[in-house]
Design an enzyme around this catalytic site. Structure first.
Site, PDB file in Angstrom:
ATOM      1  N   ASP A   1      37.290  43.317  26.367  1.00 45.11           N
ATOM      2  CA  ASP A   1      37.798  44.779  26.353  1.00 45.11           C
ATOM      3  C   ASP A   1      38.448  44.829  24.898  1.00 45.11           C
ATOM      4  O   ASP A   1      38.168  45.828  24.421  1.00 45.11           O
ATOM      5  CB  ASP A   1      38.665  45.080  27.436  1.00 45.11           C
ATOM      6  CG  ASP A   1      37.824  45.583  28.673  1.00 45.11           C
ATOM      7  OD1 ASP A   1      36.646  45.828  28.553  1.00 45.11           O
ATOM      8  OD2 ASP A   1      38.689  45.502  29.945  1.00 45.11           O
TER       9      ASP A   1
ATOM     10  N   SER B   1      30.441  53.073  39.314  1.00 46.21           N
ATOM     11  CA  SER B   1      31.678  52.192  39.017  1.00 46.21           C
ATOM     12  C   SER B   1      32.765  53.165  38.964  1.00 46.21           C
ATOM     13  O   SER B   1      32.759  54.390  39.294  1.00 46.21           O
ATOM     14  CB  SER B   1      31.401  51.589  37.590  1.00 46.21           C
ATOM     15  OG  SER B   1      30.867  52.673  36.691  1.00 46.21           O
ATOM     16  N   LEU B   2      33.993  52.771  38.302  1.00 48.59           N
ATOM     17  CA  LEU B   2      35.109  53.536  38.329  1.00 48.59           C
ATOM     18  C   LEU B   2      35.685  53.651  36.753  1.00 48.59           C
ATOM     19  O   LEU B   2      35.381  52.733  36.040  1.00 48.59           O
ATOM     20  CB  LEU B   2      36.271  52.905  39.291  1.00 48.59           C
ATOM     21  CG  LEU B   2      36.077  52.829  40.519  1.00 48.59           C
ATOM     22  CD1 LEU B   2      37.247  51.902  41.188  1.00 48.59           C
ATOM     23  CD2 LEU B   2      35.667  54.265  41.300  1.00 48.59           C
TER      24      LEU B   2
ATOM     25  N   GLU C   1      44.195  51.702  47.163  1.00 53.43           N
ATOM     26  CA  GLU C   1      44.086  50.584  47.663  1.00 53.43           C
ATOM     27  C   GLU C   1      44.159  49.484  46.451  1.00 53.43           C
ATOM     28  O   GLU C   1      44.163  49.776  45.251  1.00 53.43           O
ATOM     29  CB  GLU C   1      42.458  50.324  48.565  1.00 53.43           C
ATOM     30  CG  GLU C   1      41.610  50.901  47.848  1.00 53.43           C
ATOM     31  CD  GLU C   1      40.202  51.468  48.436  1.00 53.43           C
ATOM     32  OE1 GLU C   1      39.762  50.324  48.993  1.00 53.43           O
ATOM     33  OE2 GLU C   1      40.280  52.785  48.614  1.00 53.43           O
TER      34      GLU C   1
ATOM     35  N   LYS D   1      42.736  46.970  43.957  1.00 54.96           N
ATOM     36  CA  LYS D   1      41.436  46.705  43.329  1.00 54.96           C
ATOM     37  C   LYS D   1      41.187  45.107  43.268  1.00 54.96           C
ATOM     38  O   LYS D   1      41.783  44.343  42.256  1.00 54.96           O
ATOM     39  CB  LYS D   1      41.545  47.246  41.970  1.00 54.96           C
ATOM     40  CG  LYS D   1      40.142  47.170  41.259  1.00 54.96           C
ATOM     41  CD  LYS D   1      40.223  48.068  39.897  1.00 54.96           C
ATOM     42  CE  LYS D   1      38.628  48.274  39.393  1.00 54.96           C
ATOM     43  NZ  LYS D   1      37.976  46.956  39.308  1.00 54.96           N
TER      44      LYS D   1
ATOM     45  N   ASP E   1      39.371  41.591  42.425  1.00 57.80           N
ATOM     46  CA  ASP E   1      38.892  41.156  41.190  1.00 57.80           C
ATOM     47  C   ASP E   1      37.634  40.235  41.522  1.00 57.80           C
ATOM     48  O   ASP E   1      37.776  39.237  41.717  1.00 57.80           O
ATOM     49  CB  ASP E   1      39.632  40.394  40.387  1.00 57.80           C
ATOM     50  CG  ASP E   1      39.308  40.469  38.882  1.00 57.80           C
ATOM     51  OD1 ASP E   1      38.272  40.915  38.686  1.00 57.80           O
ATOM     52  OD2 ASP E   1      39.831  39.571  38.158  1.00 57.80           O
TER      53      ASP E   1
ATOM     54  N   ARG F   1      25.298  44.631  43.069  1.00 52.88           N
ATOM     55  CA  ARG F   1      25.433  46.153  42.519  1.00 52.88           C
ATOM     56  C   ARG F   1      24.149  46.072  41.507  1.00 52.88           C
ATOM     57  O   ARG F   1      23.372  47.003  41.433  1.00 52.88           O
ATOM     58  CB  ARG F   1      26.751  46.217  41.766  1.00 52.88           C
ATOM     59  CG  ARG F   1      26.691  47.713  41.091  1.00 52.88           C
ATOM     60  CD  ARG F   1      28.024  47.951  40.676  1.00 52.88           C
ATOM     61  NE  ARG F   1      28.086  48.877  39.998  1.00 52.88           N
ATOM     62  CZ  ARG F   1      27.979  49.232  38.456  1.00 52.88           C
ATOM     63  NH1 ARG F   1      27.382  47.939  38.064  1.00 52.88           N
ATOM     64  NH2 ARG F   1      27.655  50.249  37.967  1.00 52.88           N
TER      65      ARG F   1
ATOM     66  N   GLU G   1      33.786  44.198  48.195  1.00 53.22           N
ATOM     67  CA  GLU G   1      33.944  43.176  47.130  1.00 53.22           C
ATOM     68  C   GLU G   1      34.032  41.821  47.879  1.00 53.22           C
ATOM     69  O   GLU G   1      34.754  41.311  48.493  1.00 53.22           O
ATOM     70  CB  GLU G   1      35.307  43.470  46.433  1.00 53.22           C
ATOM     71  CG  GLU G   1      35.496  42.764  45.139  1.00 53.22           C
ATOM     72  CD  GLU G   1      34.770  43.944  44.015  1.00 53.22           C
ATOM     73  OE1 GLU G   1      34.106  44.779  44.272  1.00 53.22           O
ATOM     74  OE2 GLU G   1      35.100  43.547  42.716  1.00 53.22           O
TER      75      GLU G   1
ATOM     76  N   TYR H   1      35.517  48.054  51.485  1.00 48.71           N
ATOM     77  CA  TYR H   1      36.262  49.326  50.884  1.00 48.71           C
ATOM     78  C   TYR H   1      35.540  50.749  51.154  1.00 48.71           C
ATOM     79  O   TYR H   1      36.191  51.637  50.801  1.00 48.71           O
ATOM     80  CB  TYR H   1      36.770  49.182  49.641  1.00 48.71           C
ATOM     81  CG  TYR H   1      35.771  48.839  48.652  1.00 48.71           C
ATOM     82  CD1 TYR H   1      34.836  49.578  48.264  1.00 48.71           C
ATOM     83  CD2 TYR H   1      35.877  47.548  47.808  1.00 48.71           C
ATOM     84  CE1 TYR H   1      33.898  49.140  47.278  1.00 48.71           C
ATOM     85  CE2 TYR H   1      34.977  47.066  46.863  1.00 48.71           C
ATOM     86  CZ  TYR H   1      33.884  48.103  46.415  1.00 48.71           C
ATOM     87  OH  TYR H   1      33.168  47.599  45.380  1.00 48.71           O
TER      88      TYR H   1
ATOM     89  N   LYS I   1      44.580  50.511  36.245  1.00 48.75           N
ATOM     90  CA  LYS I   1      44.406  49.124  36.185  1.00 48.75           C
ATOM     91  C   LYS I   1      45.976  48.490  35.743  1.00 48.75           C
ATOM     92  O   LYS I   1      46.873  49.246  35.063  1.00 48.75           O
ATOM     93  CB  LYS I   1      43.526  48.588  35.000  1.00 48.75           C
ATOM     94  CG  LYS I   1      42.118  48.921  35.541  1.00 48.75           C
ATOM     95  CD  LYS I   1      41.362  47.544  35.519  1.00 48.75           C
ATOM     96  CE  LYS I   1      40.115  47.559  35.598  1.00 48.75           C
ATOM     97  NZ  LYS I   1      39.342  47.057  34.175  1.00 48.75           N
TER      98      LYS I   1
ATOM     99  N   CYS J   1      60.111  18.893   5.236  1.00 46.39           N
ATOM    100  CA  CYS J   1      60.430  20.148   6.283  1.00 46.39           C
ATOM    101  C   CYS J   1      60.776  21.448   5.633  1.00 46.39           C
ATOM    102  O   CYS J   1      61.307  21.281   4.346  1.00 46.39           O
ATOM    103  CB  CYS J   1      62.137  19.481   6.723  1.00 46.39           C
ATOM    104  SG  CYS J   1      62.842  20.914   7.626  1.00 46.39           S
TER     105      CYS J   1
ATOM    106  N   CYS K   1      64.982  21.971   4.932  1.00 47.08           N
ATOM    107  CA  CYS K   1      65.664  21.256   4.144  1.00 47.08           C
ATOM    108  C   CYS K   1      65.020  20.356   3.260  1.00 47.08           C
ATOM    109  O   CYS K   1      65.890  19.881   2.424  1.00 47.08           O
ATOM    110  CB  CYS K   1      66.714  20.339   5.053  1.00 47.08           C
ATOM    111  SG  CYS K   1      65.972  19.018   5.838  1.00 47.08           S
TER     112      CYS K   1
ATOM    113  N   CYS L   1      61.689  16.318  11.523  1.00 49.77           N
ATOM    114  CA  CYS L   1      62.326  16.254  10.248  1.00 49.77           C
ATOM    115  C   CYS L   1      63.313  15.277  10.181  1.00 49.77           C
ATOM    116  O   CYS L   1      64.017  15.008  11.219  1.00 49.77           O
ATOM    117  CB  CYS L   1      63.009  17.583  10.056  1.00 49.77           C
ATOM    118  SG  CYS L   1      64.543  17.485   8.873  1.00 49.77           S
TER     119      CYS L   1
ATOM    120  N   CYS M   1      69.765  19.075   9.392  1.00 49.00           N
ATOM    121  CA  CYS M   1      68.916  20.172   9.008  1.00 49.00           C
ATOM    122  C   CYS M   1      69.119  21.258   9.997  1.00 49.00           C
ATOM    123  O   CYS M   1      69.234  22.265   9.625  1.00 49.00           O
ATOM    124  CB  CYS M   1      67.443  19.650   8.818  1.00 49.00           C
ATOM    125  SG  CYS M   1      66.465  21.113   9.090  1.00 49.00           S
TER     126      CYS M   1
END
Ligand code: IVH
Length: 692
Positions: free
Chosen positions: A39, A84-85, A116, A118, A120, A139, A190, A242, A328, A422, A425, A440, A445
């Site tokens: 995404d 879908s949503l 409700e 969601k 996964d 689906r 689901e 659902y 979401k 380092c 120092c 170091c 230091c």
């Protein structure tokens, strides 16, 4: 390369990568990166295309919403589209959604919702004939799915025969129930995998030397689409219902859920009726706060207009019903670019490479740093400077880089090389055999550095509200700060994972830091911790430097050019302090610290026009509590009027301002014969002269 060319190249890289992941995800059920990461890539592409609309092509991933069924399964045409949503990510977007509904139905004063969880997982449709399960389908593209009946049958949560195990509870819905048992009856829900089954399966995958699944959704999808039902059966899948597609005369979404339970389906028990949008927000917050405890993964809540005939009337826009929305949770993964890899020195001298990232929002807050642990980790993950990477913030941990997206490389990326010395120092570094950590060798230091940071944020210096030693220690320990400039580059999201850091506190500290970005030159000089340069001397020096230049860069340049003798021309500077100043302004590391502060955006206040000379040459010490102003305000006023302030009384002190409950400074000043001013006298002194 011109800007446009660079953008074009980026757009093409993004498209290639997004397309590849879409194919893996939708067609092959393989997922190399999380949905959130994908995404994030899509979001970047959409933004670039918005800026450069001429670059949009019809085959850009932004122009397509699809998914093809696999060839091997029998295809099934759905009785009605599996939609879908649309997503919302914050309350604002939810309000906008409600506004749209209100525009469509101005006659409705208040919408009634059902909320409700969601899940996964992946959506499936279950078809019953006279109460017997006859078909299970994925689906697919929403119109045609795959017949996965054999695999569906292996899921114990799915009733093979519809019954009413809670017969006595159904009461007046009994008539409706009878309809469910007759003819065709379709349920949607689901298929998912519990967190424990997911872990178990991934352990087995590892044992078999096979790739682990990226997340439970991916594991569930991969399992349900196995041609061999034995594999699916071994994967311990679950199902949550659902929706009832068949119209049997149910009037609200809430009742749909009751009915599903009566019929023997699992529905999530947290689901509830929400009488308005505020109730939806309450529900969302409760679920978000308790989601860690759930046995399965969810990625938000689904909110539906509760009244089914209204929901139907509102219709469908594109591929989603208007009256439903997925609210979401903020994504816990995102993609960004590694701008640099900086080595930081920890409490024990251990060196940790830290990725400095283009700031990006992850799990609701902005992140600009990610720890890379050690040199081997960078090699193992093959992370390079300039790489586009997936970052992850899971639970309360500090963000980490999951992996680089190697296909996004342009060839300009640089490999990280651990320095030989380092960075703080300059002492040589060692890495003992068999150890992953480079250290170091100078035990002093870190201690020095830590003290320098404490001093930098302290009262007389930058005086950063809320940034005390305890917090600075946490910042050092988690590699968020190694030098003063790092404070100014922190984002609230960097602090939140630390102990005792609530979101609000993190925000306050960041605001406290940003509020001090513009600072007086005397505070700036004092904050640098130049040996033998106290607050008073810093004021004297700043007066001289400000008469020569008005910005930090030029001021530093001027100071670099001053000789020991020139420094000693400033009143109060002896040979020891002069040597220290010359040393400081010729020391590469000190100059780097200053340079980094300038780069981080620190600026000095333009000199305020003092009411010339009113208190010039006068030295003040303040003790006790003043009623009309804070001690800092009093100090600022004195300085504005050309006077100087100090923390302790000496023979040089002209006035001691004594408030309520004066401390030991009072006795000392008295002994030294310093003139003592009460608050009233002091107020008059500054007010009268200030007014002129
Ligand atoms: S209702 C019109 N309810 O989310 C689609 N979907 O982003 C109706 N999902 O494809 C879906 N939990 O796979 C609904 N409680 C829930 C859900 C849920 C998970 C999935 C479903 C859908 C996707 C949409």
């Amino acid at each position: 390369m011109s800007d446009k060319k660079i953008v074009k190249e980026r757009i093409e890289k993004l498209r290639g990568e997004i397309n590849r992941h879409r194919y893996l995800y939708h067609v092959l059920d393989k997922q190399e990166i999380s949905e959130a990461a994908l995404d994030s890539l899509k979001h970047e592409l959409a933004k670039l295309e918005e800026q450069y609309p001429e670059s949009i092509t019809s085959d850009s991933p932004t122009q397509r919403v699809a998914g093809r069924p696999l060839e091997e399964f029998k295809k099934v045409r759905h009785s009605s589209s599996m939609l879908s949503l649309n997503d919302a990510f914050d309350q604002e977007e939810m309000k906008e959604w409600e506004e749209r509904l209100k525009r469509l139905r101005p006659d409705i004063k208040e919408f009634d919702y059902y909320g409700e969880l969601k899940m996964d997982g992946l959506a499936v449709s279950l078809l019953y004939e006279n109460g017997i399960l006859v078909q299970g389908a994925t689906r697919g593209d929403g119109i045609t799915g795959e017949d996965v009946t054999q695999n569906i049958r292996t899921i114990e949560a799915i009733p093979l025969k519809l019954e009413n195990p809670a017969n006595e509870k159904s009461g007046k819905t009994d008539g409706l129930l009878q309809k469910a048992f007759k003819g065709r009856f379709e349920v949607r829900g689901e298929v998912f995998m519990s967190k424990t089954s997911f872990e178990k399966i991934n352990k087995e995958q590892k044992k078999k030397n096979e790739e682990p699944f990226a997340n439970p959704r991916n594991a569930a999808a991969g399992s349900i689409r196995q041609l061999d039902p034995k594999i699916a059966a071994g994967r311990k899948l679950d199902f949550c219902a659902y929706d009832i597609v068949t119209d049997i005369g149910i009037s609200t979404h809430e009742e749909v859920h009751q009915m599903l339970e009566f019929l023997g389906f699992f529905t999530t028990k947290q689901n509830r009726h929400c009488g308005n949008l505020d109730k939806v927000f309450e529900f969302y917050n409760e679920i978000q706060n308790s989601r860690e405890k759930l046995l399965f993964q969810i990625d938000g809540i689904v909110v539906s207009v509760n009244n089914i005939s209204l929901l139907k009337e509102l219709g469908v826009a594109g591929k989603a019903p208007r009256g439903m929305i997925a609210f979401k949770f903020p994504a816990e993964q995102a993609t960004t670019v590694v701008e640099d890899i900086i080595v930081q020195v920890g409490r024990t001298g251990a060196l940790t490479p830290v990725a400095h990232l283009t700031p990006v929002k992850v799990a609701g807050s902005t992140v600009s740093r990610a720890t890379l642990h050690n040199e081997d980790e960078i090699k193992r993950k093959d992370i390079r400077i300039g790489d586009t990477v997936i970052i992850q913030k899971a639970g309360d941990v500090i963000p980490e880089i999951v992996e680089p997206l190697k296909r996004m490389r342009t060839g300009k990326e640089r490999e990280f090389v651990m320095p030989k010395n380092c960075p703080v120092c300059g002492s040589p570094l060692v890495r003992q055999e068999g150890e992953a950590i480079t250290r170091c060798t100078n035990s002093q230091c870190f201690a020095q550095n830590r003290r320098r940071l404490f001093h930098f944020a302290s009262k007389g210096a930058f005086d950063i509200e809320g940034l005390g030693p305890k917090i600075i220690d946490q910042l050092i320990e988690s590699e968020l700060a190694a030098e003063p400039a790092d404070f100014f580059e922190l984002e609230a999201g960097d602090l939140e994972p630390l102990k005792r850091f609530a979101e609000k506190k993190a925000k306050n500290i960041i605001e406290g830091i940003q509020a001090r970005k513009i600072i007086s030159l005397s505070r700036f000089l004092f904050a640098l911790g130049i040996r033998h340069v106290g607050e008073l001397m810093a004021q004297d020096i700043s007066r001289l430097l400000l008469s020569k230049a008005d910005n930090l860069k030029d001021i530093v340049k001027f100071a670099q050019g001053l000789t020991r003798e020139q420094w000693m021309e400033i009143e109060g500077i002896g040979d020891i302090a002069a040597d220290s100043l010359v040393e400081f302004f010729h020391n590469k590391k000190s100059l780097k610290i200053v340079e980094n502060l300038i780069r981080a955006g620190v600026e000095i206040e333009k000199e305020r026009k003092a009411a010339a000379g009113i208190l010039t040459g006068k030295k003040f010490v303040i003790t006790g509590t003043l009623a009309s102003m804070s001690r800092d305000q009093a100090k600022t006023r004195i300085q504005e009027l050309g006077g100087r302030t100090s923390e302790s009384a000496s023979r040089e002190t002209d006035f001691l301002v004594a408030g309520e409950n004066p401390g030991s400074k009072y006795d000392k000043a008295k002994k030294l014969g310093v003139k003592i001013l009460g608050e009233k006298e002091f107020s008059e002194m500054i007010r009268n002269k200030y007014a002129k």
